[in-house]
Write a protein that holds these residues in place. Structure first.
Motif, PDB file in Angstrom:
ATOM      1  N   GLY A  20       0.846  -1.193   0.000  1.00 41.80           N
ATOM      2  CA  GLY A  20       0.000   0.000   0.000  1.00 41.80           C
ATOM      3  C   GLY A  20       0.879   1.239   0.000  1.00 41.80           C
ATOM      4  N   LEU A  21       0.240   2.386  -0.132  1.00 45.16           N
ATOM      5  CA  LEU A  21       0.987   3.641  -0.219  1.00 45.16           C
ATOM      6  C   LEU A  21       1.717   3.952   1.083  1.00 45.16           C
ATOM      7  CD1 LEU A  21      -1.860   5.678  -1.929  1.00 45.16           C
ATOM      8  CD2 LEU A  21       0.255   4.875  -3.019  1.00 45.16           C
ATOM      9  N   SER A  22       2.667   4.873   0.999  1.00 49.60           N
ATOM     10  CA  SER A  22       3.343   5.327   2.214  1.00 49.60           C
ATOM     11  C   SER A  22       2.284   5.970   3.116  1.00 49.60           C
ATOM     12  CB  SER A  22       4.418   6.346   1.835  1.00 49.60           C
ATOM     13  OG  SER A  22       4.889   6.973   2.999  1.00 49.60           O
ATOM     14  N   GLY A  73      -0.782   2.719   6.573  1.00 47.55           N
ATOM     15  CA  GLY A  73      -1.055   1.984   7.816  1.00 47.55           C
ATOM     16  C   GLY A  73      -0.485   0.574   7.810  1.00 47.55           C
ATOM     17  N   LYS A  74       0.343   0.260   6.798  1.00 44.86           N
ATOM     18  CA  LYS A  74       0.905  -1.090   6.674  1.00 44.86           C
ATOM     19  C   LYS A  74       1.658  -1.509   7.925  1.00 44.86           C
ATOM     20  CE  LYS A  74       3.628  -0.041   3.195  1.00 44.86           C
ATOM     21  NZ  LYS A  74       3.431   1.382   3.000  1.00 44.86           N
ATOM     22  N   SER A  75       2.581  -0.633   8.371  1.00 41.39           N
ATOM     23  CA  SER A  75       3.456  -1.006   9.495  1.00 41.39           C
ATOM     24  C   SER A  75       2.658  -1.208  10.777  1.00 41.39           C
ATOM     25  CB  SER A  75       4.484   0.090   9.764  1.00 41.39           C
ATOM     26  OG  SER A  75       5.118   0.413   8.578  1.00 41.39           O
ATOM     27  N   VAL A  92      13.655  -2.856   6.773  1.00 37.78           N
ATOM     28  CA  VAL A  92      14.445  -3.480   5.704  1.00 37.78           C
ATOM     29  C   VAL A  92      15.387  -2.458   5.079  1.00 37.78           C
ATOM     30  CG1 VAL A  92      14.312  -4.518   3.415  1.00 37.78           C
ATOM     31  CG2 VAL A  92      12.749  -5.258   5.199  1.00 37.78           C
ATOM     32  N   ARG A  93      14.869  -1.269   4.871  1.00 33.13           N
ATOM     33  CA  ARG A  93      15.716  -0.248   4.247  1.00 33.13           C
ATOM     34  C   ARG A  93      16.895   0.117   5.152  1.00 33.13           C
ATOM     35  NH1 ARG A  93      15.004   2.074  -0.552  1.00 33.13           N
ATOM     36  NH2 ARG A  93      13.177   1.377  -1.685  1.00 33.13           N
ATOM     37  N   LYS A  94      16.717  -0.043   6.445  1.00 37.20           N
ATOM     38  CA  LYS A  94      17.831   0.245   7.356  1.00 37.20           C
ATOM     39  C   LYS A  94      18.850  -0.899   7.354  1.00 37.20           C
ATOM     40  CE  LYS A  94      16.120   2.978  10.588  1.00 37.20           C
ATOM     41  NZ  LYS A  94      15.081   3.003  11.608  1.00 37.20           N
ATOM     42  N   PRO A 117       6.248  -3.580   2.835  1.00 39.71           N
ATOM     43  CA  PRO A 117       6.829  -2.517   2.004  1.00 39.71           C
ATOM     44  C   PRO A 117       5.731  -1.891   1.141  1.00 39.71           C
ATOM     45  CG  PRO A 117       7.124  -4.599   0.896  1.00 39.71           C
ATOM     46  CD  PRO A 117       6.277  -4.882   2.114  1.00 39.71           C
ATOM     47  N   ILE A 118       6.051  -0.802   0.463  1.00 40.08           N
ATOM     48  CA  ILE A 118       5.072  -0.245  -0.477  1.00 40.08           C
ATOM     49  C   ILE A 118       4.858  -1.248  -1.616  1.00 40.08           C
ATOM     50  CG2 ILE A 118       4.575   1.624  -2.093  1.00 40.08           C
ATOM     51  CD1 ILE A 118       6.198   3.495  -0.371  1.00 40.08           C
ATOM     52  N   ALA A 119       5.952  -1.787  -2.142  1.00 43.47           N
ATOM     53  CA  ALA A 119       5.912  -2.742  -3.262  1.00 43.47           C
ATOM     54  C   ALA A 119       4.963  -2.260  -4.358  1.00 43.47           C
ATOM     55  CB  ALA A 119       5.533  -4.126  -2.766  1.00 43.47           C
ATOM     56  N   LYS A 172      10.599  18.255  -3.311  1.00 45.20           N
ATOM     57  CA  LYS A 172      11.847  18.046  -2.562  1.00 45.20           C
ATOM     58  C   LYS A 172      12.175  16.564  -2.422  1.00 45.20           C
ATOM     59  CE  LYS A 172      11.624  22.424  -0.147  1.00 45.20           C
ATOM     60  NZ  LYS A 172      10.866  23.069   0.908  1.00 45.20           N
ATOM     61  N   ILE A 173      11.151  15.692  -2.565  1.00 46.65           N
ATOM     62  CA  ILE A 173      11.430  14.250  -2.678  1.00 46.65           C
ATOM     63  C   ILE A 173      10.966  13.840  -4.070  1.00 46.65           C
ATOM     64  CG2 ILE A 173      10.998  11.934  -1.794  1.00 46.65           C
ATOM     65  CD1 ILE A 173      10.250  13.049   0.845  1.00 46.65           C
ATOM     66  N   LYS A 174      11.894  13.244  -4.785  1.00 48.53           N
ATOM     67  CA  LYS A 174      11.569  12.831  -6.160  1.00 48.53           C
ATOM     68  C   LYS A 174      10.958  11.428  -6.142  1.00 48.53           C
ATOM     69  CE  LYS A 174      13.846  16.314  -8.216  1.00 48.53           C
ATOM     70  NZ  LYS A 174      13.130  17.371  -7.492  1.00 48.53           N
ATOM     71  N   PHE A 229       8.143  10.004  -5.722  1.00 46.58           N
ATOM     72  CA  PHE A 229       7.411   9.613  -4.530  1.00 46.58           C
ATOM     73  C   PHE A 229       6.140   8.859  -4.933  1.00 46.58           C
ATOM     74  CE2 PHE A 229       4.912   9.905  -0.696  1.00 46.58           C
ATOM     75  CZ  PHE A 229       5.861   9.651   0.276  1.00 46.58           C
ATOM     76  N   THR A 230       5.971   7.661  -4.372  1.00 50.16           N
ATOM     77  CA  THR A 230       4.859   6.791  -4.765  1.00 50.16           C
ATOM     78  C   THR A 230       3.512   7.503  -4.601  1.00 50.16           C
ATOM     79  OG1 THR A 230       6.148   4.932  -3.978  1.00 50.16           O
ATOM     80  CG2 THR A 230       3.816   4.516  -4.386  1.00 50.16           C
ATOM     81  N   GLY A 231       2.736   7.446  -5.656  1.00 50.27           N
ATOM     82  CA  GLY A 231       1.390   8.044  -5.607  1.00 50.27           C
ATOM     83  C   GLY A 231       1.387   9.494  -6.051  1.00 50.27           C
TER      84      GLY A 231
HETATM   85  S1  PPS Z   1       9.454   0.273  -1.945  1.00 47.34           S
HETATM   86  O1  PPS Z   1       8.930   1.071  -3.070  1.00 47.34           O
HETATM   87  O2  PPS Z   1       8.566  -0.843  -1.661  1.00 47.34           O
HETATM   88  O3  PPS Z   1      10.841  -0.155  -2.176  1.00 47.34           O
HETATM   89  O4  PPS Z   1       9.433   1.243  -0.682  1.00 47.34           O
HETATM   90  P1  PPS Z   1       9.726   0.848   0.846  1.00 47.34           P
HETATM   91  O5  PPS Z   1      10.965   0.047   0.964  1.00 47.34           O
HETATM   92  O6  PPS Z   1       8.486   0.240   1.426  1.00 47.34           O
HETATM   93  O7  PPS Z   1      10.039   2.227   1.530  1.00 47.34           O
HETATM   94  C1  PPS Z   1       9.053   3.126   1.694  1.00 47.34           C
HETATM   95  C2  PPS Z   1       9.371   4.072   2.827  1.00 47.34           C
HETATM   96  O8  PPS Z   1      10.398   4.960   2.418  1.00 47.34           O
HETATM   97  C3  PPS Z   1      10.004   6.323   2.605  1.00 47.34           C
HETATM   98  N1  PPS Z   1      10.238   7.006   1.326  1.00 47.34           N
HETATM   99  C4  PPS Z   1       9.542   6.879   0.176  1.00 47.34           C
HETATM  100  N2  PPS Z   1       8.438   6.184  -0.173  1.00 47.34           N
HETATM  101  C5  PPS Z   1       7.995   6.248  -1.436  1.00 47.34           C
HETATM  102  N3  PPS Z   1       8.579   6.971  -2.401  1.00 47.34           N
HETATM  103  C6  PPS Z   1       9.699   7.689  -2.119  1.00 47.34           C
HETATM  104  N4  PPS Z   1      10.301   8.396  -3.088  1.00 47.34           N
HETATM  105  C7  PPS Z   1      10.223   7.658  -0.804  1.00 47.34           C
HETATM  106  N5  PPS Z   1      11.297   8.222  -0.201  1.00 47.34           N
HETATM  107  C8  PPS Z   1      11.284   7.809   1.082  1.00 47.34           C
HETATM  108  C9  PPS Z   1       8.592   6.302   3.122  1.00 47.34           C
HETATM  109  O9  PPS Z   1       8.698   6.701   4.459  1.00 47.34           O
HETATM  110  C10 PPS Z   1       8.132   4.861   3.087  1.00 47.34           C
HETATM  111  O10 PPS Z   1       7.672   4.396   4.324  1.00 47.34           O
HETATM  112  P2  PPS Z   1       6.186   3.909   4.629  1.00 47.34           P
HETATM  113  O11 PPS Z   1       6.310   3.035   5.832  1.00 47.34           O
HETATM  114  O12 PPS Z   1       5.650   3.158   3.434  1.00 47.34           O
HETATM  115  O13 PPS Z   1       5.438   5.159   4.898  1.00 47.34           O
END
Ligand code: PPS
Length: 568
Positions: free
Chosen positions: A399-401, A404-406, A432-434, A472-474, A521-523, A525-527
């Motif tokens: 789902g989107l950032s 509420g996934k986490s 995972v990203r960490k 993850p967003i996936a 400022k963030i490129k 970005f999902t959605g």
């Molecule tokens: S992905 O697309 O599945 O690899 O993303 P993911 O590993 O789940 O990481 C998403 C979290 O990274 C932060 N973040 C961003 N999200 C989307 N697009 C961009 N450009 C971006 N930059 C940073 C964001 O906080 C996501 O966290 P969640 O928990 O989804 O809110």
């Protein structure tokens, strides 16, 4: 009457001395690391199973095979055997150049003299070879989502056979089988191709087929690559060995074929026939829906049930191998034996357990009757497929950032830990990203890599009987599908779409990221500035806008219970 000609088929290997020399020279060549499927294809090319091919197809042969099922010299060959590579790799290779082909450990197996390099029209290949450009077909999915964009073709010089550590004594090259038939005086041999465990009905039909053709029997199961989700070959071979005792001694043998199947129905049946002919076989059993890939994306069968038999019949004379039609065998209770369905006396009680029903019984730990299978086979299947409530599985929230996934994933983890029984691991996007993906950004490539890593870890957890919760967003459907395939080999994959709308996520903006994304400022970005493919058929879709977290987690638990993954 077809009798075997057991003279050797040509192989592509060079002599031991030449191989040693070539191996040293090949160290300086550009190397291609073979994918598991290419490795199977190379072995079949080198040992003569794909005779008359002399290497991976060049462009003219490829076009001809795709369009007409024939090589350009007219020889019947229904399946394009191609070496797909990435664009980056292809850029570094010129036609006229030799490249080294290595296995996944880096061992040089062959040299290919590249004669052709081209970008194939994959949609045409899908339409012509597999009947539809529909990614529900496993080979079409492979073609579009796994195979590289560029094809290389050219003759192969074989240096050494791929090494197998398992069931060595059961693996034979075409010439080894030919020599065995010669030694045993078997002049007529009927082969049975399979990718499934054998039960009593199969034993009965293969035995009858051999009797009818007055031939010996070769059980010739595929152990290379079969349909995703099949029973693994280790288990199957142990099952086959148990069934082998049920045949009269000295009439039947079994050999393992390291083929990578394509599930191409009619074309595949003809291909299987040519491969068996190369192994010295004279008769081949073709059943209903031979090498069928299942349903297409409209829920219909890709091929008609007897298309494979029809195409085989049309070409059998040219192939020099006779088809034996598969008889649908059923168990007749009053007579306590298997009989062909069309010969059963009227009024008799016919018993049958379908593949789906068998899987259900195994999954739920229910009885599998003696009339259906052999106790040893059932024991083996139960060993690798314990009831679902004891298997590992993966819950994959997407789902989107800020959807509420986490939060839901954490609540679910605690609830599952409270229930106990299996270890639970949370692979949250941020965690995972960490830890696993700290060097990655948010380009398509990096996101894919990130999700594939999560998928890999989750598949290992699932394989070992644990529970993986991924959050993850996936955003990309094809990557989610690839992860599903990786995991479903070992256990259930439950995709949960956390369907919070972009408006609601942006309104919540817990991390302040949407604001930054809107400001540029963030490129990517999902959605906002990067796509999110909404899951079409998730196992569960959660609405977090009207339902609280606790209840969302509970809905997942109910789903797991209804799938038999938790409880009893
Ligand atoms: S992905 O697309 O599945 O690899 O993303 P993911 O590993 O789940 O990481 C998403 C979290 O990274 C932060 N973040 C961003 N999200 C989307 N697009 C961009 N450009 C971006 N930059 C940073 C964001 O906080 C996501 O966290 P969640 O928990 O989804 O809110």
């Amino acid at each position: 009457m077809t009798l075997a000609n057991l003279a050797p088929v040509p192989e592509l290997y060079v002599s031991y001395d030449s191989a040693q020399k070539l191996k040293t020279e090949a160290g300086d060549l550009i190397s291609h690391d073979l994918s598991p499927r290419q490795l199977c294809d190379l072995e079949m090319l080198m040992n003569g199973a794909f005779n008359p091919l002399k290497g991976f197809l060049g462009e003219a042969d490829y076009d001809s095979v795709v369009e007409t099922m024939r090589l350009k010299d007219g020889a019947l060959w229904p399946m394009p055997i191609t070496l797909d590579v990435s664009e980056t790799f292809a850029e570094g290779v010129e036609t006229g150049q030799d490249i080294a082909l290595r296995d996944q450990e880096g061992v040089i197996l062959a040299i290919m003299s590249v004669t052709d390099k081209w970008v194939p029209n994959k949609s045409r290949e899908a339409e012509k070879v597999f009947g539809a450009d529909d990614s529900a077909h496993p080979a079409v999915n492979y073609l579009h989502n796994q195979a590289g964009k560029v094809y290389l073709g050219g003759p192969i010089t074989g240096i050494q056979q791929p090494v197998h550590y398992d069931f060595k004594a059961r693996r034979d090259t075409p010439n080894e089988l030919r020599a065995f038939f010669r030694k045993m005086g078997w002049r007529k041999v009927v082969a049975f191709q399979t990718r499934n465990p054998l039960h009593r009905a199969h034993q009965e039909l293969t035995f009858r087929a051999a009797k009818e053709a007055q031939a010996n029997l070769l059980i010739h199961p595929v152990v290379g690559m079969t349909k995703p989700g099949d029973v693994d070959h280790f288990t199957r071979v142990r099952c086959y060995e148990a069934v082998l005792d049920q045949y009269p001694a000295a009439t039947t043998t079994m050999s393992l074929l390291n083929l990578a199947m394509r599930m191409a129905g009619p074309r595949e049946a003809v291909w299987h026939g040519l491969i068996r002919k190369n192994h010295g076989v004279t008769h081949f059993i073709v059943g209903r829906d031979h090498a069928g890939p299942g349903k297409n994306s409209a829920g219909e069968d890709f091929y008609g049930p007897y298309d494979a038999q029809d195409l085989f019949r049309e070409h059998q004379e040219e192939m020099g191998i006779e088809m034996v039609d598969f008889k649908h065998m059923v168990y007749v209770q009053e007579r306590a034996q298997y009989e062909p369905a069309d010969e059963v006396e009227e009024g008799a009680t016919v018993l049958n357990i379908s593949g789906t029903e068998l899987r259900r019984r195994l999954a739920e730990g229910l009885e599998i009757p003696e009339w259906f299978s052999f106790p040893q086979v059932v024991k083996e299947l139960r060993r690798t497929r314990p009831p679902r409530a004891q298997q590992g599985f993966t819950v994959f929230l997407t789902g989107l950032s800020g959807s509420g996934k986490s939060t839901i994933a954490n609540a679910l983890m605690i609830k599952l830990m409270e229930m106990g029984g299996r270890p639970v691991t949370l692979l949250d996007g941020d965690i995972v990203r960490k830890n696993l993906s700290s060097e990655l950004g948010f380009s398509k490539e990096h996101r894919d890599l990130n999700i594939r890593r999560i998928g890999y870890v989750a598949s290992e957890i699932t394989k070992n009987g644990g529970i993986a919760i991924c959050a993850p967003i996936a955003p990309y459907a094809t990557t989610r599908r690839a992860v599903r395939e990786d995991i479903e080999q070992f256990g259930a994959f439950i995709e949960v779409h956390v369907a919070t709308s972009i408006e609601e996520c942006e309104r919540r903006d817990r991390k302040g990221l949407y604001k930054l994304a809107r400001e540029g400022k963030i490129k990517e970005f999902t959605g906002i500035s990067d796509p999110y493919d909404v899951p079409e058929n998730p196992e569960l879709r959660l609405d977090t806008e009207t339902v609280d977290v606790d209840h969302c987690a509970h809905q997942i638990l109910l789903k797991l219970e209804s799938l038999g993954l938790i409880g009893a």
